[in-house]
Motif scaffolding. Structure first.
Motif, short mmCIF file in Angstrom:
data_model
loop_
_atom_site.label_atom_id
_atom_site.label_comp_id
_atom_site.label_asym_id
_atom_site.label_seq_id
_atom_site.Cartn_x
_atom_site.Cartn_y
_atom_site.Cartn_z
N GLU A 56 -21.20 -40.78 14.86
CA GLU A 56 -20.19 -41.54 14.13
C GLU A 56 -19.00 -40.65 13.74
OE1 GLU A 56 -19.97 -43.91 9.91
OE2 GLU A 56 -21.88 -43.90 10.98
N VAL A 57 -19.29 -39.44 13.26
CA VAL A 57 -18.23 -38.51 12.87
C VAL A 57 -17.43 -38.07 14.09
CG1 VAL A 57 -17.80 -36.19 11.96
CG2 VAL A 57 -19.37 -37.72 10.76
N ALA A 58 -18.11 -37.80 15.20
CA ALA A 58 -17.41 -37.39 16.42
C ALA A 58 -16.49 -38.51 16.91
CB ALA A 58 -18.42 -37.01 17.50
N ASP A 59 -16.97 -39.75 16.86
CA ASP A 59 -16.12 -40.87 17.28
C ASP A 59 -14.90 -41.00 16.38
OD1 ASP A 59 -17.80 -41.48 19.34
OD2 ASP A 59 -18.80 -43.15 18.31
N LEU A 60 -15.11 -40.84 15.10
CA LEU A 60 -14.00 -40.94 14.14
C LEU A 60 -12.97 -39.84 14.38
CD1 LEU A 60 -13.25 -42.79 11.78
CD2 LEU A 60 -14.32 -41.14 10.26
N GLU A 61 -13.44 -38.61 14.61
CA GLU A 61 -12.53 -37.50 14.89
C GLU A 61 -11.76 -37.73 16.18
OE1 GLU A 61 -14.77 -33.88 14.87
OE2 GLU A 61 -15.00 -33.89 12.69
N ALA A 62 -12.44 -38.25 17.20
CA ALA A 62 -11.77 -38.52 18.47
C ALA A 62 -10.69 -39.59 18.30
CB ALA A 62 -12.78 -38.96 19.52
N THR A 63 -10.99 -40.60 17.49
CA THR A 63 -10.01 -41.65 17.24
C THR A 63 -8.79 -41.10 16.51
OG1 THR A 63 -11.76 -43.31 17.14
CG2 THR A 63 -9.66 -43.90 16.15
N HIS A 64 -9.04 -40.28 15.49
CA HIS A 64 -7.92 -39.70 14.73
C HIS A 64 -7.07 -38.79 15.61
CE1 HIS A 64 -9.97 -40.37 10.57
NE2 HIS A 64 -9.52 -41.47 11.10
N PHE A 65 -7.71 -37.99 16.43
CA PHE A 65 -6.96 -37.10 17.32
C PHE A 65 -6.14 -37.92 18.32
CE2 PHE A 65 -6.50 -34.61 21.21
CZ PHE A 65 -5.80 -33.53 20.70
N SER A 66 -6.72 -38.98 18.83
CA SER A 66 -6.00 -39.82 19.79
C SER A 66 -4.77 -40.46 19.15
CB SER A 66 -6.93 -40.91 20.31
OG SER A 66 -6.24 -41.79 21.15
N ILE A 67 -4.92 -40.95 17.93
CA ILE A 67 -3.77 -41.55 17.23
C ILE A 67 -2.70 -40.50 16.97
CG2 ILE A 67 -3.05 -42.60 15.05
CD1 ILE A 67 -5.77 -44.06 15.06
N PHE A 68 -3.11 -39.32 16.52
CA PHE A 68 -2.15 -38.23 16.28
C PHE A 68 -1.43 -37.85 17.57
CE2 PHE A 68 -1.35 -33.66 16.55
CZ PHE A 68 -0.38 -33.54 15.57
N TYR A 69 -2.17 -37.70 18.65
CA TYR A 69 -1.58 -37.32 19.93
C TYR A 69 -0.58 -38.36 20.40
CZ TYR A 69 -1.28 -36.36 24.93
OH TYR A 69 -0.81 -36.12 26.19
#
Length: 114
Positions: A56-69
């Protein structure tokens, strides 16, 4: 007659003590087996929960990084298109062209497969 009863009581008490020890050992073994099985189940449950939380944490981090990128790329493209590529166009055309072009490029790059 009393001595015979007393002798039977002693023998009965001794055999009961032996049975008690055997039954106690068997019950304790069953309890230990059940306890070990429960510990394994609890440990497996705990491991599953930890794995779920990590995922769950990894998915959340990936989502945040994608939005930032995507936001950083959009901002970069908008600035480059506005100030360098479309600098000679009118303000409205410059704004519309740089915004739409940047949005299209970001959408194309973000929906593509790896």
């Amino acid at each position: 007659n009393r001595e015979q009863l007393r002798g039977e009581a002693v023998v009965s008490t001794q055999s009961t003590g032996k049975r008690h020890a055997g039954v106690t050992a068997e019950v304790m073994q069953q309890v230990a087996d059940a306890s070990n099985e429960m510990k394994k189940t609890v440990k497996k449950e705990k491991d599953d929960r930890v794995l779920f939380k990590k995922t769950e944490v990894a998915d959340l981090e990936a989502t945040h990084f994608s939005i930032f990128y995507n936001n950083a790329l959009f901002l970069f493209l908008t600035i480059i298109l506005s100030f360098y590529v479309l600098k000679n166009f009118s303000a409205g055309a410059n704004y519309l062209g740089s915004s739409v072009t940047s949005a299209c490029i970001v959408a194309f790059l973000s929906t593509g497969s790896n």
